[in-house]
Design a protein around this motif. Structure first.
Motif, PDB file in Angstrom:
ATOM      1  N   VAL A   1       0.860  -1.086  -0.115  1.00  0.00           N
ATOM      2  CA  VAL A   1      -0.216  -0.034   0.043  1.00  0.00           C
ATOM      3  C   VAL A   1       0.791   1.244  -0.030  1.00  0.00           C
ATOM      4  CG1 VAL A   1      -1.837   1.282   0.971  1.00  0.00           C
ATOM      5  CG2 VAL A   1      -1.694  -1.171   1.174  1.00  0.00           C
ATOM      6  N   ALA A   2       1.995   1.381   0.948  1.00  0.00           N
ATOM      7  CA  ALA A   2       2.940   2.321   0.794  1.00  0.00           C
ATOM      8  C   ALA A   2       3.603   2.572  -0.472  1.00  0.00           C
ATOM      9  CB  ALA A   2       3.944   2.243   1.909  1.00  0.00           C
ATOM     10  N   MET A   3       3.878   1.346  -1.126  1.00  0.00           N
ATOM     11  CA  MET A   3       4.499   1.577  -2.400  1.00  0.00           C
ATOM     12  C   MET A   3       3.680   2.262  -3.328  1.00  0.00           C
ATOM     13  SD  MET A   3       7.103   1.026  -4.491  1.00  0.00           S
ATOM     14  CE  MET A   3       8.215  -0.247  -3.980  1.00  0.00           C
ATOM     15  N   ALA A   4       2.427   1.908  -3.452  1.00  0.00           N
ATOM     16  CA  ALA A   4       1.208   2.113  -4.452  1.00  0.00           C
ATOM     17  C   ALA A   4       1.325   3.765  -4.224  1.00  0.00           C
ATOM     18  CB  ALA A   4       0.000   1.503  -4.125  1.00  0.00           C
ATOM     19  N   HIS A   5       1.256   4.172  -2.992  1.00  0.00           N
ATOM     20  CA  HIS A   5       1.049   5.502  -2.417  1.00  0.00           C
ATOM     21  C   HIS A   5       2.302   6.319  -3.074  1.00  0.00           C
ATOM     22  CE1 HIS A   5       1.883   8.904   0.109  1.00  0.00           C
ATOM     23  NE2 HIS A   5       0.361   9.125   0.184  1.00  0.00           N
ATOM     24  N   THR A   6       3.455   5.728  -3.085  1.00  0.00           N
ATOM     25  CA  THR A   6       4.876   6.441  -3.610  1.00  0.00           C
ATOM     26  C   THR A   6       4.583   6.479  -5.046  1.00  0.00           C
ATOM     27  OG1 THR A   6       6.143   5.796  -1.673  1.00  0.00           O
ATOM     28  CG2 THR A   6       7.235   6.093  -3.648  1.00  0.00           C
ATOM     29  N   MET A   7       4.050   5.302  -5.635  1.00  0.00           N
ATOM     30  CA  MET A   7       4.094   5.631  -7.381  1.00  0.00           C
ATOM     31  C   MET A   7       3.033   6.548  -7.803  1.00  0.00           C
ATOM     32  SD  MET A   7       4.154   1.413  -7.843  1.00  0.00           S
ATOM     33  CE  MET A   7       4.149   1.449  -9.612  1.00  0.00           C
ATOM     34  N   PHE A   8       1.944   6.577  -7.143  1.00  0.00           N
ATOM     35  CA  PHE A   8       0.986   7.366  -7.575  1.00  0.00           C
ATOM     36  C   PHE A   8       0.510   8.650  -6.782  1.00  0.00           C
ATOM     37  CE2 PHE A   8       0.288   2.983  -9.393  1.00  0.00           C
ATOM     38  CZ  PHE A   8       0.194   3.317 -10.728  1.00  0.00           C
ATOM     39  N   LYS A   9       1.043   9.055  -5.898  1.00  0.00           N
ATOM     40  CA  LYS A   9       0.822  10.110  -5.066  1.00  0.00           C
ATOM     41  C   LYS A   9       0.623  11.399  -6.039  1.00  0.00           C
ATOM     42  CE  LYS A   9       2.109  12.624  -0.797  1.00  0.00           C
ATOM     43  NZ  LYS A   9       1.795  13.817  -1.561  1.00  0.00           N
ATOM     44  N   ASP A  10       1.484  11.584  -6.464  1.00  0.00           N
ATOM     45  CA  ASP A  10       1.382  13.037  -7.259  1.00  0.00           C
ATOM     46  C   ASP A  10       0.451  12.962  -8.241  1.00  0.00           C
ATOM     47  OD1 ASP A  10       3.420  14.011  -5.481  1.00  0.00           O
ATOM     48  OD2 ASP A  10       4.939  13.427  -6.860  1.00  0.00           O
ATOM     49  N   VAL A  11       0.219  11.987  -8.902  1.00  0.00           N
ATOM     50  CA  VAL A  11      -0.450  11.855 -10.072  1.00  0.00           C
ATOM     51  C   VAL A  11      -1.764  11.764  -9.850  1.00  0.00           C
ATOM     52  CG1 VAL A  11      -1.189  10.155 -12.176  1.00  0.00           C
ATOM     53  CG2 VAL A  11       1.156  10.530 -11.656  1.00  0.00           C
ATOM     54  N   MET A  12      -2.342  11.049  -8.675  1.00  0.00           N
ATOM     55  CA  MET A  12      -3.547  10.930  -8.051  1.00  0.00           C
ATOM     56  C   MET A  12      -3.974  11.884  -7.113  1.00  0.00           C
ATOM     57  SD  MET A  12      -4.550   6.980  -8.379  1.00  0.00           S
ATOM     58  CE  MET A  12      -4.631   6.087  -9.823  1.00  0.00           C
ATOM     59  N   ASN A  13      -3.086  12.778  -6.888  1.00  0.00           N
ATOM     60  CA  ASN A  13      -3.485  13.716  -5.651  1.00  0.00           C
ATOM     61  C   ASN A  13      -3.852  12.812  -4.249  1.00  0.00           C
ATOM     62  OD1 ASN A  13      -3.318  16.093  -4.271  1.00  0.00           O
ATOM     63  ND2 ASN A  13      -5.620  16.434  -4.797  1.00  0.00           N
ATOM     64  N   LEU A  14      -2.993  11.918  -3.692  1.00  0.00           N
ATOM     65  CA  LEU A  14      -3.208  11.014  -2.839  1.00  0.00           C
ATOM     66  C   LEU A  14      -3.036  11.687  -1.439  1.00  0.00           C
ATOM     67  CD1 LEU A  14      -1.828   7.615  -4.018  1.00  0.00           C
ATOM     68  CD2 LEU A  14      -4.165   8.505  -4.226  1.00  0.00           C
ATOM     69  N   PRO A  15      -3.863  11.532  -0.467  1.00  0.00           N
ATOM     70  CA  PRO A  15      -3.634  11.957   1.067  1.00  0.00           C
ATOM     71  C   PRO A  15      -2.352  11.358   1.438  1.00  0.00           C
ATOM     72  CG  PRO A  15      -4.983   9.933   1.014  1.00  0.00           C
ATOM     73  CD  PRO A  15      -4.822  10.067  -0.578  1.00  0.00           C
ATOM     74  N   ALA A  16      -1.800  12.145   2.478  1.00  0.00           N
ATOM     75  CA  ALA A  16      -0.821  11.655   3.223  1.00  0.00           C
ATOM     76  C   ALA A  16      -0.891  10.346   3.781  1.00  0.00           C
ATOM     77  CB  ALA A  16      -0.548  12.831   4.288  1.00  0.00           C
ATOM     78  N   LEU A  17       0.376   9.547   3.933  1.00  0.00           N
ATOM     79  CA  LEU A  17       0.310   8.424   4.252  1.00  0.00           C
ATOM     80  C   LEU A  17       1.504   8.482   5.551  1.00  0.00           C
ATOM     81  CD1 LEU A  17       0.292   4.918   2.737  1.00  0.00           C
ATOM     82  CD2 LEU A  17       2.245   5.362   4.055  1.00  0.00           C
ATOM     83  N   ILE A  18       1.148   7.640   6.552  1.00  0.00           N
ATOM     84  CA  ILE A  18       2.099   7.528   7.644  1.00  0.00           C
ATOM     85  C   ILE A  18       2.313   6.118   8.029  1.00  0.00           C
ATOM     86  CG2 ILE A  18       2.370   7.873  10.145  1.00  0.00           C
ATOM     87  CD1 ILE A  18       0.929  10.496  10.010  1.00  0.00           C
ATOM     88  N   HIS A  19       3.417   5.488   7.924  1.00  0.00           N
ATOM     89  CA  HIS A  19       3.542   4.079   7.866  1.00  0.00           C
ATOM     90  C   HIS A  19       3.983   3.569   9.514  1.00  0.00           C
ATOM     91  CE1 HIS A  19       4.308  -0.072   6.886  1.00  0.00           C
ATOM     92  NE2 HIS A  19       5.798   0.044   7.486  1.00  0.00           N
ATOM     93  N   HIS A  20       3.675   2.711  10.137  1.00  0.00           N
ATOM     94  CA  HIS A  20       3.953   2.440  11.447  1.00  0.00           C
ATOM     95  C   HIS A  20       4.651   0.994  11.394  1.00  0.00           C
ATOM     96  CE1 HIS A  20       0.354   4.912  11.542  1.00  0.00           C
ATOM     97  NE2 HIS A  20       0.669   5.439  12.855  1.00  0.00           N
ATOM     98  N   GLU A  21       5.910   0.774  12.116  1.00  0.00           N
ATOM     99  CA  GLU A  21       6.751  -0.456  12.379  1.00  0.00           C
ATOM    100  C   GLU A  21       6.721  -0.561  13.786  1.00  0.00           C
ATOM    101  OE1 GLU A  21       7.779  -2.812  10.520  1.00  0.00           O
ATOM    102  OE2 GLU A  21       7.530  -2.047   8.261  1.00  0.00           O
ATOM    103  N   HIS A  22       6.300  -2.050  13.957  1.00  0.00           N
ATOM    104  CA  HIS A  22       6.160  -2.286  15.499  1.00  0.00           C
ATOM    105  C   HIS A  22       7.262  -3.211  16.020  1.00  0.00           C
ATOM    106  CE1 HIS A  22       2.267  -0.298  15.205  1.00  0.00           C
ATOM    107  NE2 HIS A  22       2.079  -1.103  14.144  1.00  0.00           N
ATOM    108  N   ASP A  23       7.728  -4.198  15.307  1.00  0.00           N
ATOM    109  CA  ASP A  23       8.716  -5.094  15.805  1.00  0.00           C
ATOM    110  C   ASP A  23       9.808  -5.159  14.626  1.00  0.00           C
ATOM    111  OD1 ASP A  23       6.990  -5.904  17.617  1.00  0.00           O
ATOM    112  OD2 ASP A  23       5.735  -6.998  16.238  1.00  0.00           O
ATOM    113  N   PRO A  24      11.116  -5.343  14.937  1.00  0.00           N
ATOM    114  CA  PRO A  24      12.168  -5.505  14.027  1.00  0.00           C
ATOM    115  C   PRO A  24      11.969  -6.666  13.359  1.00  0.00           C
ATOM    116  CG  PRO A  24      12.890  -5.035  16.017  1.00  0.00           C
ATOM    117  CD  PRO A  24      11.501  -5.191  16.273  1.00  0.00           C
ATOM    118  N   ASP A  25      12.469  -6.755  12.117  1.00  0.00           N
ATOM    119  CA  ASP A  25      12.284  -8.026  11.344  1.00  0.00           C
ATOM    120  C   ASP A  25      13.273  -9.183  11.987  1.00  0.00           C
ATOM    121  OD1 ASP A  25      11.018  -6.782   9.263  1.00  0.00           O
ATOM    122  OD2 ASP A  25      12.794  -6.224   8.346  1.00  0.00           O
TER     123      ASP A  25
END
Length: 367
Positions: free
Chosen positions: A94-118
């Motif tokens: 979902v974050a990747m899709a946001h990065t790819m089309f944010k400017d073209v589609m005028n997408l809202p801001a996205l905040i990503h949350h990570e909770h546990d290390p890999d």
């Protein structure tokens, strides 16, 4: 991007929300609207569907190859919202899709949350994160390990990475529990060392047994956690003649009824996840002996930091246990310093206020 009117609260899209998300949704009340994308399509435990809270309908599948057509469908599904909140590796597409089309589609801001290390380092996932989070408005991490990963491995700018520790109800832990309110009774004259152990940390627990064996017999060791007791640990208890001083009561249903009964809290392993039980001990005014790993240094009160020990430093752990056991005023002073720090820095109300500011800033709209 949603063009919210002043009549309707901002609309948030949550992708793979966590238990903390549920708490925040409850805390924000009717000031926001929420649509939630979950793996099974239902709302998480603790939430009921209302006009302001609902599961997502027909959101594109979260699993699959990151092909342009699939990414475009995901991006289009974000356009109706004022803010997108993604959680964990499962939401990175979902974050990747946001990065790819944010400017073209005028997408809202996205905040990503990570909770546990890999669990395992993956160069492929590291590179994917670097790209996918490239146009995010923020990356929320709970502690030092993930903060370092975001800044160094994922190469995110410092201003984008937000370290927000999970908050706890410090008032609930400040209340002294009843001696008989837990499945074990703390008898007058008894002193308790407590540890909330990880089943993977058998060596650390065994080391604690050996260090604890040097303490006076009025001290008991309470080992909380799931599936901790093993044949190897039982054999070590027998060898050290601690059969009547070590107890494995499992996981308490209510941590507030037991943490405050501890006179010393010990953490025998470095922090892989955010050490919530260490923070609970702080809020209960308990001094802490923990492995020096950066996370504990950051969280504990300054008065407690000199009592940290290096991993596998059994002699230091034993000496620290003996010293604290013999000095009740010192234990009280360190515990009170921990409690004050927990109230000032790690209280749930402070965490909620921090998230409120972050989300409002990303939307450029107060709520």
């Amino acid at each position: 991007m949603s063009s919210s009117s002043g009549d309707l609260p901002p609309h948030l899209l949550h992708v793979l929300p966590t238990a903390e998300s549920v708490e925040l949704i409850g805390a924000f009340g009717g000031k926001l609207r929420h649509t939630l994308v979950t793996l099974d399509g239902t709302l998480p435990e603790g939430l009921q569907a209302t006009s302001y809270i609902k599961p997502a309908n027909n959101f594109p599948a979260l699993e699959g190859l990151p092909l342009p057509g699939r990414m475009q469908k995901m991006a289009r599904a974000m356009t109706a919202f004022d803010l997108v909140l993604t959680h964990g590796p499962g939401a990175l597409d979902v974050a990747m899709a946001h990065t790819m089309f944010k400017d073209v589609m005028n997408l809202p801001a996205l905040i990503h949350h990570e909770h546990d290390p890999d669990q395992k380092r993956s160069l492929k996932r590291t590179w994917y994160r670097r790209i996918a989070l490239g146009k995010s408005a923020g990356i929320v991490v709970p502690g030092e390990r993930l903060e370092e990963a975001a800044l160094v491995d994922w190469q995110q700018p410092m201003g984008r990475v937000k370290r927000i520790s999970p908050g706890i109800d410090t008032k609930a832990f400040a209340k002294k529990p009843k001696r008989d309110g837990f499945r074990l009774i703390k008898h007058p004259g008894e002193m308790w060392v407590g540890v909330w152990a990880d089943s993977a940390d058998q060596e650390g627990v065994s080391m604690l047994f050996r260090a604890f064996a040097e303490m006076e017999t009025d001290w008991q060791l309470i080992v909380l956690g799931e599936n901790i007791q093993t044949a190897a640990l039982d054999a070590e208890i027998d060898r050290l003649e601690l059969v009547d001083r070590v107890y494995f009561p499992g996981i308490p249903r209510d941590a507030t009824k037991v943490i405050g009964l501890f006179d010393i809290f010990v953490k025998t392993a470095p922090c892989r996840e955010f050490p919530v039980h260490l923070v609970e001990a702080m809020a209960a005014a308990v001094p802490v002996l923990a492995v020096r790993d950066g996370e504990a240094d950051h969280l504990l009160a300054e008065a407690n930091r000199e009592w940290l020990f290096d991993a596998n430093a059994e002699s230091t752990l034993a000496a620290n246990l003996r010293s604290l056991a013999q000095d009740k005023p010192l234990r009280s002073a360190i515990g009170e310093a921990n409690r004050l720090r927990a109230v000032q820095e790690l209280d749930r109300a402070k965490t909620i206020a921090t998230f409120r500011r972050l989300y409002a800033s990303a939307m450029k709209r107060e709520f």
